[in-house]
Motif scaffolding. Structure first.
Motif, PDB file in Angstrom:
ATOM      1  N   UNK A 202       0.724  -1.244   0.023  1.00  6.78           N
ATOM      2  CA  UNK A 202       0.034  -0.071   0.197  1.00  6.78           C
ATOM      3  C   UNK A 202       0.823   1.300   0.041  1.00  6.78           C
ATOM      4  N   UNK A 203       1.978   1.301   0.889  1.00  9.37           N
ATOM      5  CA  UNK A 203       2.811   2.452   0.958  1.00  9.37           C
ATOM      6  C   UNK A 203       3.456   2.582  -0.359  1.00  9.37           C
ATOM      7  N   UNK A 204       3.765   1.604  -1.014  1.00  8.37           N
ATOM      8  CA  UNK A 204       4.601   1.694  -2.149  1.00  8.37           C
ATOM      9  C   UNK A 204       3.858   2.103  -3.451  1.00  8.37           C
ATOM     10  N   UNK A 205       2.918   1.388  -3.331  1.00  5.78           N
ATOM     11  CA  UNK A 205       1.705   1.863  -4.776  1.00  5.78           C
ATOM     12  C   UNK A 205       1.170   3.126  -4.501  1.00  5.78           C
ATOM     13  N   UNK A 206       1.075   3.722  -2.998  1.00  4.38           N
ATOM     14  CA  UNK A 206       0.512   4.943  -3.122  1.00  4.38           C
ATOM     15  C   UNK A 206       1.694   6.128  -3.720  1.00  4.38           C
ATOM     16  N   UNK A 207       2.959   5.802  -3.411  1.00  4.57           N
ATOM     17  CA  UNK A 207       4.031   6.816  -3.516  1.00  4.57           C
ATOM     18  C   UNK A 207       4.144   6.595  -5.207  1.00  4.57           C
ATOM     19  N   UNK A 208       4.075   5.281  -5.695  1.00  2.00           N
ATOM     20  CA  UNK A 208       3.768   5.400  -7.103  1.00  2.00           C
ATOM     21  C   UNK A 208       2.876   6.252  -7.928  1.00  2.00           C
ATOM     22  N   UNK A 209       1.455   5.952  -7.276  1.00  2.00           N
ATOM     23  CA  UNK A 209       0.492   6.724  -7.745  1.00  2.00           C
ATOM     24  C   UNK A 209       0.715   8.310  -7.874  1.00  2.00           C
ATOM     25  N   UNK A 210       1.334   8.888  -6.541  1.00  2.00           N
ATOM     26  CA  UNK A 210       1.821  10.060  -6.593  1.00  2.00           C
ATOM     27  C   UNK A 210       2.841  10.590  -7.501  1.00  2.00           C
ATOM     28  N   UNK A 211       3.865   9.707  -7.958  1.00  2.00           N
ATOM     29  CA  UNK A 211       4.524   9.915  -9.099  1.00  2.00           C
ATOM     30  C   UNK A 211       4.117  10.209 -10.341  1.00  2.00           C
ATOM     31  N   UNK A 212       3.093   8.988 -10.839  1.00  2.00           N
ATOM     32  CA  UNK A 212       2.613   8.679 -12.128  1.00  2.00           C
ATOM     33  C   UNK A 212       1.588   9.857 -12.207  1.00  2.00           C
ATOM     34  N   UNK A 213       1.030  10.523 -11.263  1.00  2.00           N
ATOM     35  CA  UNK A 213       0.129  11.711 -11.501  1.00  2.00           C
ATOM     36  C   UNK A 213       0.867  12.807 -11.510  1.00  2.00           C
ATOM     37  N   UNK A 246      11.554   9.382 -17.929  1.00  2.00           N
ATOM     38  CA  UNK A 246      11.633  10.358 -16.754  1.00  2.00           C
ATOM     39  C   UNK A 246      10.709   9.665 -15.889  1.00  2.00           C
ATOM     40  N   UNK A 247       9.568   9.260 -15.738  1.00  2.00           N
ATOM     41  CA  UNK A 247       8.898   8.659 -14.852  1.00  2.00           C
ATOM     42  C   UNK A 247       9.408   7.333 -14.360  1.00  2.00           C
ATOM     43  N   UNK A 248       9.998   6.513 -15.088  1.00  2.00           N
ATOM     44  CA  UNK A 248      10.444   5.246 -14.603  1.00  2.00           C
ATOM     45  C   UNK A 248      11.491   5.736 -13.745  1.00  2.00           C
ATOM     46  N   UNK A 249      12.373   6.723 -14.089  1.00  2.00           N
ATOM     47  CA  UNK A 249      13.555   7.025 -12.931  1.00  2.00           C
ATOM     48  C   UNK A 249      13.041   7.614 -11.785  1.00  2.00           C
ATOM     49  N   UNK A 250      11.952   8.175 -11.733  1.00  2.00           N
ATOM     50  CA  UNK A 250      11.266   8.736 -10.495  1.00  2.00           C
ATOM     51  C   UNK A 250      10.804   7.633  -9.881  1.00  2.00           C
ATOM     52  N   UNK A 251       9.879   6.707 -10.237  1.00  2.00           N
ATOM     53  CA  UNK A 251       9.742   5.544  -9.663  1.00  2.00           C
ATOM     54  C   UNK A 251      11.029   4.843  -9.045  1.00  2.00           C
ATOM     55  N   UNK A 252      11.853   4.479  -9.524  1.00  2.00           N
ATOM     56  CA  UNK A 252      12.959   4.093  -9.183  1.00  2.00           C
ATOM     57  C   UNK A 252      13.747   4.673  -7.849  1.00  2.00           C
ATOM     58  N   UNK A 253      13.714   6.182  -8.297  1.00  2.00           N
ATOM     59  CA  UNK A 253      14.384   7.036  -7.159  1.00  2.00           C
ATOM     60  C   UNK A 253      13.308   6.605  -5.828  1.00  2.00           C
ATOM     61  N   UNK A 254      12.131   6.788  -5.967  1.00  2.00           N
ATOM     62  CA  UNK A 254      11.295   6.595  -4.692  1.00  2.00           C
ATOM     63  C   UNK A 254      11.493   5.147  -4.091  1.00  2.00           C
ATOM     64  N   UNK A 255      11.665   4.201  -4.813  1.00  8.24           N
ATOM     65  CA  UNK A 255      12.198   3.005  -4.057  1.00  8.24           C
ATOM     66  C   UNK A 255      13.254   3.290  -3.302  1.00  8.24           C
ATOM     67  N   UNK A 256      14.387   3.597  -3.898  1.00  2.00           N
ATOM     68  CA  UNK A 256      15.805   3.950  -3.425  1.00  2.00           C
ATOM     69  C   UNK A 256      15.582   4.918  -2.170  1.00  2.00           C
ATOM     70  N   UNK A 257      15.045   5.995  -2.199  1.00  2.00           N
ATOM     71  CA  UNK A 257      14.461   6.917  -0.981  1.00  2.00           C
ATOM     72  C   UNK A 257      14.266   6.015   0.121  1.00  2.00           C
ATOM     73  N   UNK A 258      13.224   5.352  -0.227  1.00  2.00           N
ATOM     74  CA  UNK A 258      12.210   4.433   0.793  1.00  2.00           C
ATOM     75  C   UNK A 258      13.246   3.457   1.444  1.00  2.00           C
ATOM     76  N   UNK A 259      14.225   2.704   0.697  1.00  2.00           N
ATOM     77  CA  UNK A 259      15.117   1.914   1.291  1.00  2.00           C
ATOM     78  C   UNK A 259      16.154   2.616   2.215  1.00  2.00           C
ATOM     79  N   UNK A 260      16.166   3.897   2.016  1.00  2.26           N
ATOM     80  CA  UNK A 260      17.153   4.695   3.062  1.00  2.26           C
ATOM     81  C   UNK A 260      16.647   4.565   4.677  1.00  2.26           C
ATOM     82  N   UNK A 261      15.415   4.484   4.647  1.00  3.00           N
ATOM     83  CA  UNK A 261      14.681   4.582   5.892  1.00  3.00           C
ATOM     84  C   UNK A 261      13.958   3.331   6.338  1.00  3.00           C
ATOM     85  N   UNK A 262      13.819   2.562   5.830  1.00  2.00           N
ATOM     86  CA  UNK A 262      12.835   1.403   5.681  1.00  2.00           C
ATOM     87  C   UNK A 262      13.618   0.010   6.048  1.00  2.00           C
ATOM     88  N   UNK A 263      13.178  -0.659   6.942  1.00  2.00           N
ATOM     89  CA  UNK A 263      14.065  -1.936   7.363  1.00  2.00           C
ATOM     90  C   UNK A 263      13.920  -2.996   6.414  1.00  2.00           C
TER      91      UNK A 263
END
Length: 372
Positions: A202-213, A246-263
């Motif tokens: 839910x958290x990942x796809x919610x962030x994907x939705x934000x990027x996509x929009x 560009x959108x694909x890059x931002x989706x990948x960046x979103x996962x990378x950023x999340x990994x910095x603070x998520x166990x």
């Protein structure tokens, strides 16, 4: 809740007389009082009475002015008002009705007439309340329905459904389909509780939705741990291939950023393919929306042939973005139904200005991932 009746008169004697009539005719009524029109307006907004009995001749603000003010206020505009006056001039009666009074009763009041007017007004007040409650319930229900529909249908398709009641097939040309897949999802999910797994998705796809929009693209659906979106379907772009990358890059960046603070660490694979898509609903009983065609199938195969944390693109997309990115040429891969086809990875940016030619779009500000 009992009936509230506001009696307005500058005469203490008249207040007592009218109050007595109200108490005898409506025993459970809560009686409120005011001595002039200004105070009546304050009391009405504060207590929202079911009925107002308003004297005309009063100091500071007379009854006619008070009625006009109450009818302009959204909170009290539907409250029935009985105007009381010693005058029986036809002009006054006309003015009272034009201001919004429901009835006009001449002083000294005739008890039987006043009681009849009070009971009639309260019955109308009750009907108005019921209608408001039904309207509010309908609005709430519609809001809930819209919220649900917006979560599964793109806004243009939702508008079409509301207007025509169905989703007509339509071909969209020059689009880019993105397929995103979570790496090792099966093995990782087997080590999580159901609640943790659901929360992660839910958290990942919610962030994907934000990027996509934000990137003028459209989320189509999720398929288990896979996520599908399209660029260039509802937003006209001069270079949808560039916007897709560009959108694909931002989706990948979103996962990378999340990994910095998520166990729990995740990797994704993204495949892009350009071409035409057909959108429609394939069910005659369920309201659903999907896209079909070779472009969709090939985007899924580009994703399957991708390595973790990479963005795999087709030759057509490579041609449209090569002036903006350094691109790695991969070994051609065999794809079902297409034979052996070239594939490419996005490496790093060349140009600092790769904004899409669309009003309101923004350019990339974060650096791209580098290949090891």
């Amino acid at each position: 809740m009992g009936t509230k009746i506001l009696i307005v008169d500058d005469s203490a004697t008249m207040l007592a007389i009218i109050s007595d009539i109200v108490e005898r005719s409506i025993p459970d009524a809560e009686i409120l009082s005011a001595n002039d029109g200004r105070e009546a307006c304050k009391q009405a907004v504060r207590h929202l009475p079911d009925l107002i009995l308003m004297d005309w001749e009063m100091p500071n603000m007379n009854g006619l002015e008070a009625v006009s003010k109450l009818k302009r206020n959204e909170l009290t505009s539907d409250t029935p008002i009985i105007m009381l006056s010693a005058s029986d001039a036809s002009d006054n009666i006309k003015l009272a009705f034009e201001a919004g009074a429901m009835y006009y009763v001449k002083k000294p009041v005739e008890e039987t007439e006043l009681i009849a007017r009070i009971k009639s007004s309260l019955a109308i007040s009750s009907q108005i309340k019921d209608l408001k409650a039904q309207r509010n319930q309908l609005m709430l229900s519609n809001h809930k329905n819209d919220t649900i529909l917006r979560s599964i249908l793109p806004a243009p398709i939702l508008a079409q459904v509301k207007q025509y009641g169905s989703i007509s097939p339509k071909r969209y040309r020059n689009t880019v389909v993105l397929f995103v897949d979570m790496v090792d999802f099966t093995s990782k999910s087997g080590k999580m509780s159901h609640g943790t797994l659901l929360r992660e998705l839910q958290e990942i796809f919610k962030e994907f939705d934000r990027v996509i929009e934000s990137q003028f693209c459209t989320r189509i659906k999720t398929i288990g741990d896979a996520y599908m979106a399209v660029c260039g379907m509802f937003h006209e772009l001069e270079n949808p291939e560039l916007q897709g990358v560009k959108t694909a890059i931002k989706l990948r960046e979103a996962i990378s950023k999340r990994n910095q603070t998520n166990s729990i660490q995740w990797e994704i694979k993204i495949g892009l393919y350009s071409g035409d898509v057909i959108c429609s609903s394939v069910s005659t009983t369920n309201l659903s929306f999907d896209i079909f065609g070779e472009t969709v199938n090939m985007a899924a195969r580009m994703q399957n042939a991708c390595e973790p944390d990479q963005i795999n693109i087709s030759e057509e997309i490579q041609k449209k973005v090569k002036d903006y990115y350094h691109i790695v040429t991969r070994t051609a891969r065999k794809v079902k139904g297409k034979g052996t086809i070239p594939m490419y990875y996005i490496h790093r940016t060349i140009s600092n200005d790769i904004s899409p030619k669309q009003k309101g779009a923004t350019s990339i500000s974060n650096p791209l991932f580098l290949l090891n």
